[in-house]
Design an enzyme around this catalytic site. Structure first.
Site, PDB file in Angstrom:
ATOM      1  N   SER A 263       0.968  -0.861   0.462  1.00 61.71           N
ATOM      2  CA  SER A 263       0.277  -0.013   0.204  1.00 61.71           C
ATOM      3  C   SER A 263       0.612   1.278   0.070  1.00 61.71           C
ATOM      4  O   SER A 263       1.318   1.341   1.278  1.00 61.71           O
ATOM      5  CB  SER A 263      -0.705  -0.304   1.180  1.00 61.71           C
ATOM      6  OG  SER A 263      -1.524   1.285   0.912  1.00 61.71           O
TER       7      SER A 263
ATOM      8  N   HIS B   6      -1.598  -1.400  -4.346  1.00 66.95           N
ATOM      9  CA  HIS B   6      -2.342  -1.229  -3.603  1.00 66.95           C
ATOM     10  C   HIS B   6      -2.415   0.402  -3.363  1.00 66.95           C
ATOM     11  O   HIS B   6      -1.339   1.330  -2.889  1.00 66.95           O
ATOM     12  CB  HIS B   6      -2.857  -1.157  -1.698  1.00 66.95           C
ATOM     13  CG  HIS B   6      -4.255  -1.304  -1.594  1.00 66.95           C
ATOM     14  ND1 HIS B   6      -5.155  -2.031  -1.583  1.00 66.95           N
ATOM     15  CD2 HIS B   6      -4.602  -0.569  -0.652  1.00 66.95           C
ATOM     16  CE1 HIS B   6      -6.154  -1.387  -0.846  1.00 66.95           C
ATOM     17  NE2 HIS B   6      -5.694  -1.004   0.120  1.00 66.95           N
TER      18      HIS B   6
ATOM     19  N   ASP C  58      -5.149   3.670  -1.816  1.00 67.37           N
ATOM     20  CA  ASP C  58      -5.840   4.550  -1.127  1.00 67.37           C
ATOM     21  C   ASP C  58      -6.250   6.124  -1.955  1.00 67.37           C
ATOM     22  O   ASP C  58      -5.730   6.862  -1.301  1.00 67.37           O
ATOM     23  CB  ASP C  58      -5.292   4.499   0.138  1.00 67.37           C
ATOM     24  CG  ASP C  58      -5.232   3.285   0.721  1.00 67.37           C
ATOM     25  OD1 ASP C  58      -5.615   2.616   1.022  1.00 67.37           O
ATOM     26  OD2 ASP C  58      -3.633   2.460   1.511  1.00 67.37           O
TER      27      ASP C  58
ATOM     28  N   MET D  66      -8.835   8.110  -1.139  1.00 72.34           N
ATOM     29  CA  MET D  66      -9.420   9.481   0.567  1.00 72.34           C
ATOM     30  C   MET D  66      -9.613  10.794   0.022  1.00 72.34           C
ATOM     31  O   MET D  66      -8.985  11.510  -0.394  1.00 72.34           O
ATOM     32  CB  MET D  66      -8.439   9.470   1.461  1.00 72.34           C
ATOM     33  CG  MET D  66      -8.515   8.115   1.976  1.00 72.34           C
ATOM     34  SD  MET D  66      -6.776   7.760   3.749  1.00 72.34           S
ATOM     35  CE  MET D  66      -6.408   6.821   3.447  1.00 72.34           C
TER      36      MET D  66
ATOM     37  N   HIS E   7      -8.738   1.450  -4.021  1.00 66.40           N
ATOM     38  CA  HIS E   7      -9.340   1.323  -3.018  1.00 66.40           C
ATOM     39  C   HIS E   7     -10.249   2.974  -2.744  1.00 66.40           C
ATOM     40  O   HIS E   7      -9.245   3.738  -2.324  1.00 66.40           O
ATOM     41  CB  HIS E   7      -8.450   0.772  -1.425  1.00 66.40           C
ATOM     42  CG  HIS E   7      -8.934   0.514  -0.962  1.00 66.40           C
ATOM     43  ND1 HIS E   7      -8.418   0.453   0.819  1.00 66.40           N
ATOM     44  CD2 HIS E   7     -10.668   1.359  -0.260  1.00 66.40           C
ATOM     45  CE1 HIS E   7      -9.554   0.433   2.051  1.00 66.40           C
ATOM     46  NE2 HIS E   7     -10.794   0.947   1.600  1.00 66.40           N
TER      47      HIS E   7
ATOM     48  N   MET F  33     -12.031   5.385  -0.813  1.00 70.90           N
ATOM     49  CA  MET F  33     -12.291   5.574   0.236  1.00 70.90           C
ATOM     50  C   MET F  33     -13.593   6.673   0.116  1.00 70.90           C
ATOM     51  O   MET F  33     -12.777   7.955   0.745  1.00 70.90           O
ATOM     52  CB  MET F  33     -11.603   5.736   1.400  1.00 70.90           C
ATOM     53  CG  MET F  33     -11.609   4.256   1.971  1.00 70.90           C
ATOM     54  SD  MET F  33      -9.652   4.438   2.636  1.00 70.90           S
ATOM     55  CE  MET F  33      -8.828   4.240   1.626  1.00 70.90           C
TER      56      MET F  33
ATOM     57  N   MET G  50     -11.330  -4.750   6.370  1.00 64.51           N
ATOM     58  CA  MET G  50     -10.969  -3.543   6.907  1.00 64.51           C
ATOM     59  C   MET G  50     -10.673  -4.736   7.891  1.00 64.51           C
ATOM     60  O   MET G  50     -11.532  -4.435   9.099  1.00 64.51           O
ATOM     61  CB  MET G  50     -11.755  -2.099   7.218  1.00 64.51           C
ATOM     62  CG  MET G  50     -11.712  -1.308   5.426  1.00 64.51           C
ATOM     63  SD  MET G  50     -10.438  -1.226   4.635  1.00 64.51           S
ATOM     64  CE  MET G  50      -9.369  -0.274   5.952  1.00 64.51           C
TER      65      MET G  50
ATOM     66  N   ASP H  49      -6.820  -5.376   4.758  1.00 65.16           N
ATOM     67  CA  ASP H  49      -7.051  -3.860   4.748  1.00 65.16           C
ATOM     68  C   ASP H  49      -6.013  -3.672   6.383  1.00 65.16           C
ATOM     69  O   ASP H  49      -7.247  -3.255   5.947  1.00 65.16           O
ATOM     70  CB  ASP H  49      -7.054  -3.032   3.916  1.00 65.16           C
ATOM     71  CG  ASP H  49      -6.776  -1.824   3.187  1.00 65.16           C
ATOM     72  OD1 ASP H  49      -4.974  -1.665   3.687  1.00 65.16           O
ATOM     73  OD2 ASP H  49      -6.849  -0.974   2.877  1.00 65.16           O
TER      74      ASP H  49
HETATM   75  C1  DX5 Z   1      -5.973   2.556   5.732  1.00 68.86           C
HETATM   76  C2  DX5 Z   1      -5.453   1.951   4.140  1.00 68.86           C
HETATM   77  C3  DX5 Z   1      -4.950   0.918   4.046  1.00 68.86           C
HETATM   78  C4  DX5 Z   1      -3.564   1.755   5.007  1.00 68.86           C
HETATM   79  C5  DX5 Z   1      -3.131  -0.037   5.222  1.00 68.86           C
HETATM   80  O1  DX5 Z   1      -7.499   3.377   5.339  1.00 68.86           O
HETATM   81  O2  DX5 Z   1      -6.804   1.449   3.206  1.00 68.86           O
HETATM   82  O3  DX5 Z   1      -4.538   0.792   3.013  1.00 68.86           O
HETATM   83  O4  DX5 Z   1      -2.309   1.645   3.638  1.00 68.86           O
HETATM   84  O5  DX5 Z   1      -1.587   0.040   6.439  1.00 68.86           O
HETATM   85  P1  DX5 Z   1      -1.358   0.054   7.368  1.00 68.86           P
HETATM   86  O6  DX5 Z   1      -0.504  -1.343   6.680  1.00 68.86           O
HETATM   87  O7  DX5 Z   1      -0.105   0.008   7.682  1.00 68.86           O
HETATM   88  O8  DX5 Z   1      -2.182  -0.544   8.026  1.00 68.86           O
HETATM   89 ZN    ZN Z   2      -6.712   0.275   1.569  1.00 69.13          ZN
END
Ligand code: DX5
Ligand code: ZN
Length: 225
Positions: A7, A32, A34, A36, A65, A67, A136, A174
């Site tokens: 990620s 991956h 993220d 947001m 992903h 969000m 999650m 994740d």
């Molecule tokens: C959190 C993200 C994750 C994040 C996970 O909202 O969706 O993908 O990068 O990070 P770690 O592996 O550090 O928990």
């Molecule tokens: Zn994620």
């Protein structure tokens, strides 16, 4: 087959292509990303322009992903940027079935994500549509959080549902996936392992991806080279 999904949220963005390449040499097979929006989750991050650059820099599969609220509005832009997989939150989609269809119509693999407070049983009717379910194991928004143990029950429930329904979707996890949790995650039945901090946090993504993947494969009973 267990796969590692580095990620990039925890990567050094000034050296992103190098960091992704290093994580790939360490065995990461899917990047991956993220996304947001500061509304659905209390943080803002990346979007289609980053995916477009990444697409030119790597051959790895790109897993976005989302969000975000209003995912439907942005799906065409992610497709154009070169995303391969798109996951959307059960909690953020008013018309989840339509959104999953839209993702597939744009030539990407659709997936659904559930927050820690959401029961996976709510997904039963749409499970035939998804390439994977993302569980999650932290509340979404930030990297480096502590793994929530009852996520393991959700993974096991999904394994049972998959069997009962005769489906083949994959199970992604994740949040907080690291050396101290990865064996339990794999043994519960997850096969797509997202890891941010555990891969990029120490600035050694090749080494740390390799050792995390080796631990995962060992827990899965797979041959470790
Ligand atoms: C959190 C993200 C994750 C994040 C996970 O909202 O969706 O993908 O990068 O990070 P770690 O592996 O550090 O928990
Ligand atoms: Zn994620």
């Amino acid at each position: 087959m267990v796969e590692l999904l580095p990620s990039i949220l925890s990567a050094d963005f000034a050296h992103l292509a190098d960091q992704v390449a290093a994580a790939g040499r360490g065995g990461g097979t899917v990047v991956h990303v993220d996304v947001m929006d500061g509304h659905f989750v209390p943080n803002i991050t990346l979007g289609p322009p980053l995916v477009k650059s990444l697409r030119k820099a790597t051959r790895l599969t790109i897993d976005c992903h989302l969000m975000i609220e209003n995912a439907d509005e942005f799906i065409p832009a992610f497709a154009e940027a070169g995303a391969d997989w798109i996951s959307v939150h059960y909690e953020a989609c008013r018309h989840l079935h339509r959104t999953l269809q839209l993702i597939a119509q744009h030539g990407m693999k659709p997936a659904v994500v559930v927050n820690p407070a959401t029961r996976v049983d709510f997904l039963v009717d749409i499970l035939p549509m998804v390439h994977h379910v993302l569980v999650m194991s932290v509340n979404p928004g930030f990297g480096g959080q502590k793994f929530i143990d009852f996520s393991l029950d959700k993974i096991r429930r999904l394994v049972d549902l998959r069997q009962e329904l005769g489906l083949a979707f994959r199970i992604e996890v994740d949040g907080g996936v690291a050396h101290d949790t990865v064996a339990r995650v794999v043994q519960a039945g997850a096969d797509l392992l997202v890891a941010g901090n555990a891969v990029f946090g120490a600035g050694q993504p090749e080494r740390d991806a390799r050792s995390l993947l080796a631990a995962a494969r060992e827990a899965a009973g797979e041959q470790v080279e």
